[in-house]
Design an enzyme around this catalytic site. Structure first.
Site, mmCIF file in Angstrom:
data_model
loop_
_atom_site.group_PDB
_atom_site.id
_atom_site.type_symbol
_atom_site.label_atom_id
_atom_site.label_comp_id
_atom_site.label_asym_id
_atom_site.label_seq_id
_atom_site.Cartn_x
_atom_site.Cartn_y
_atom_site.Cartn_z
ATOM 1 N N TYR A 30 1.327 1.931 13.693
ATOM 2 C CA TYR A 30 1.989 2.931 12.850
ATOM 3 C C TYR A 30 1.420 4.325 13.084
ATOM 4 C CZ TYR A 30 -1.974 1.783 9.702
ATOM 5 O OH TYR A 30 -3.220 1.522 9.166
ATOM 6 N N HIS A 42 0.823 -1.191 0.000
ATOM 7 C CA HIS A 42 0.000 0.000 0.000
ATOM 8 C C HIS A 42 0.873 1.263 0.000
ATOM 9 C CE1 HIS A 42 -3.034 -2.759 2.267
ATOM 10 N NE2 HIS A 42 -3.072 -2.966 0.961
#
Length: 478
Positions: A129, A66
């Site tokens: 993240y 991604h």
């Protein structure tokens, strides 16, 4: 706790961070993100705004590749992964890959435009993240097939045995035509003399001004920074750098009622708006100020001298300086006696010399010329060199001169005698203007600024008289 360590990779900007994890019988503790320490080891101060956790129940879960349009700082709360990254950005490193096994003692900084993926190597792996832009629903971001043969990621668990989403099983293969372009540069005030000069050193920048226009075939869009709706509708997230070359510079008109309002809107309100946008969107803001923020009592002004503006224009510029200083990533360039394309003091003196006129010019204001080409060159240098953010004085080099000295230099280069320029004082000149019923703003008498700070970055200002020779040899519109 000690500093983490940083390791570079074949992908520019993608770095591995070895964290200081402390283990004991109870488990472990780590500073997963500590801004001061991360910046100290060379990580960019990327300004995270969102923290996400992806919990993976089973070994073999595979996600990616991604490529969202933001920076990421990825790490683990539990478990182990095989992480893989592919550079999807335009440029020589397009298609470059990097992979490694990660446990809770490792983190990776992933710059915008680099494809991110991982495969869990243990059950109950929590992948976390930080990102510096908010996720936006309904937006499709670029992706790459996990089994793309060009990049050939060596997945430890074959993809045929892995756990994949339907979406990730249908991602496209690597295609240079879809490479991600870098964030852009925006020049505000593109129709002005500085805005035009900046376009030479920042080719391809987006251009805006108060009204639509055209510069050498490049379209200039209309954007009014005092219009809240227009500001809200502009795609600020697309920019890495915003150069604010817009200003209200009619110092005498600023002393009138209408001029005061315009000066404050352009020189204080608009920079404050840009500083807020810079904080929200993470772009670098470059703003241009003036030695008018000082009262002119110092022989040479330094960057840390407290502002002491005399007139309305000067006060509005000082307010803009304060606002811009609140932007996390900013360069504030204070300059003096700016000369560029169009009508200005040097062109006026050249015309008077050509027409046989002998002017009287003030001799008690002392400073240095700043050619817009030099101001633009310094801007490019600061950005490209990664100089520390903050305030820098910038003018051309050489000895400080009075306006009368500069007029004589122009006359001499035009074939006229320097004796054809007579001297007057600022007080006498002002009296003549006021006697005509026109406004006159107070001027700082000493405008010379120290150039030591910008020289310390490796930039050497060109002598003003050398630049003057080249300027007078160029066509008046150049």
């Amino acid at each position: 706790m000690s500093l983490p360590s940083l390791e570079t990779t074949p992908i520019p900007g993608l770095v591995v961070v070895r964290l200081d994890r402390r283990d004991d019988a109870r488990g472990f503790f780590k500073e997963n993100w500590q801004r001061e320490k991360m910046v100290a080891i060379g990580l960019p101060d990327f300004g995270p705004v969102q923290n996400n956790v992806s919990f993976n129940a089973d070994r073999g879960v595979t996600r990616g590749i991604h490529t969202e349009p933001w920076d990421k700082f990825v790490s683990l709360a539990t478990g182990r992964i095989f992480g893989a990254w592919v550079d999807m950005r335009e440029g020589e490193s397009f298609g470059a890959t990097f992979s490694l096994e990660m446990d809770t003692s490792v983190a990776v900084f992933v710059p915008r435009g680099v494809g991110n993926s991982y495969q869990t190597l243990e059950d109950a792996t929590a992948y976390t993240y930080l990102v510096n832009e908010h996720w936006r629903p309904g937006v499709t971001y670029p992706a790459l097939a996990l089994d793309d043969p060009t990049v050939a990621i060596p997945w430890p668990i074959p993809l045929s045995e892995a756990i994949l989403s339907d979406k990730d099983q249908n991602n496209p293969v690597l295609d240079p035509a879809t490479a991600i372009a870098p964030k852009k540069t925006l020049i505000v005030g593109a129709l002005g003399q500085l805005g035009r000069a900046l376009q030479v050193d920042f080719p391809g920048a987006d251009l805006v001004d108060l009204a639509e226009g055209d510069v050498d075939g490049s379209p200039v869009a209309a954007l009014d920074l005092t219009d809240a709706a227009a500001v809200a509708g502009w795609p600020w997230h697309e920019y890495a750098v915003v150069l604010n070359a817009a200003a209200f510079t009619a110092v005498d008109v600023a002393e009138t009622a209408d001029g005061r309002r315009t000066a404050w809107a352009a020189n204080a309100g608009a920079p404050a708006t840009l500083a807020g946008l810079a904080r929200d969107h993470g772009f670098t803001l470059v703003h241009y100020s003036s030695e008018y923020v000082f009262d002119g009592t110092a022989e040479e002004h330094t960057e840390d001298e407290p502002v002491s503006p005399l007139g309305v224009y000067a006060q509005s510029k000082a307010a803009g300086d304060i606002a811009v200083g609140l932007a996390p990533r900013h360069y504030l360039l204070r300059t003096s006696w700016v000369i560029g394309a169009g009508k200005n003091f040097v062109r006026t003196m050249a015309t008077l010399a050509e027409n046989g006129v002998s002017p009287s010019v003030v001799s008690d204001q002392v400073g240095r010329l700043t050619f817009t080409t030099e101001l633009s060159r310094a801007t490019r240098h600061l950005i490209d060199s990664g100089a520390d953010f903050g305030t820098y004085n910038l003018s051309n080099g050489g000895p400080a001169m009075s306006w009368a000295d500069i007029a004589r230099a122009v006359f001499e280069r035009s074939g006229r005698s320097v004796d054809d320029v007579s001297e007057t004082t600022t007080e006498a000149y002002a009296a003549g203007v006021l006697d005509k019923g026109q406004p006159f703003a107070p001027r700082p008498l000493r405008s010379a600024m120290s150039l030591a700070k910008i020289r310390a970055t490796g930039f050497e200002p060109e002598d003003a008289l050398t630049a003057l020779d080249r300027y007078l040899d160029a066509p008046p519109g150049g």
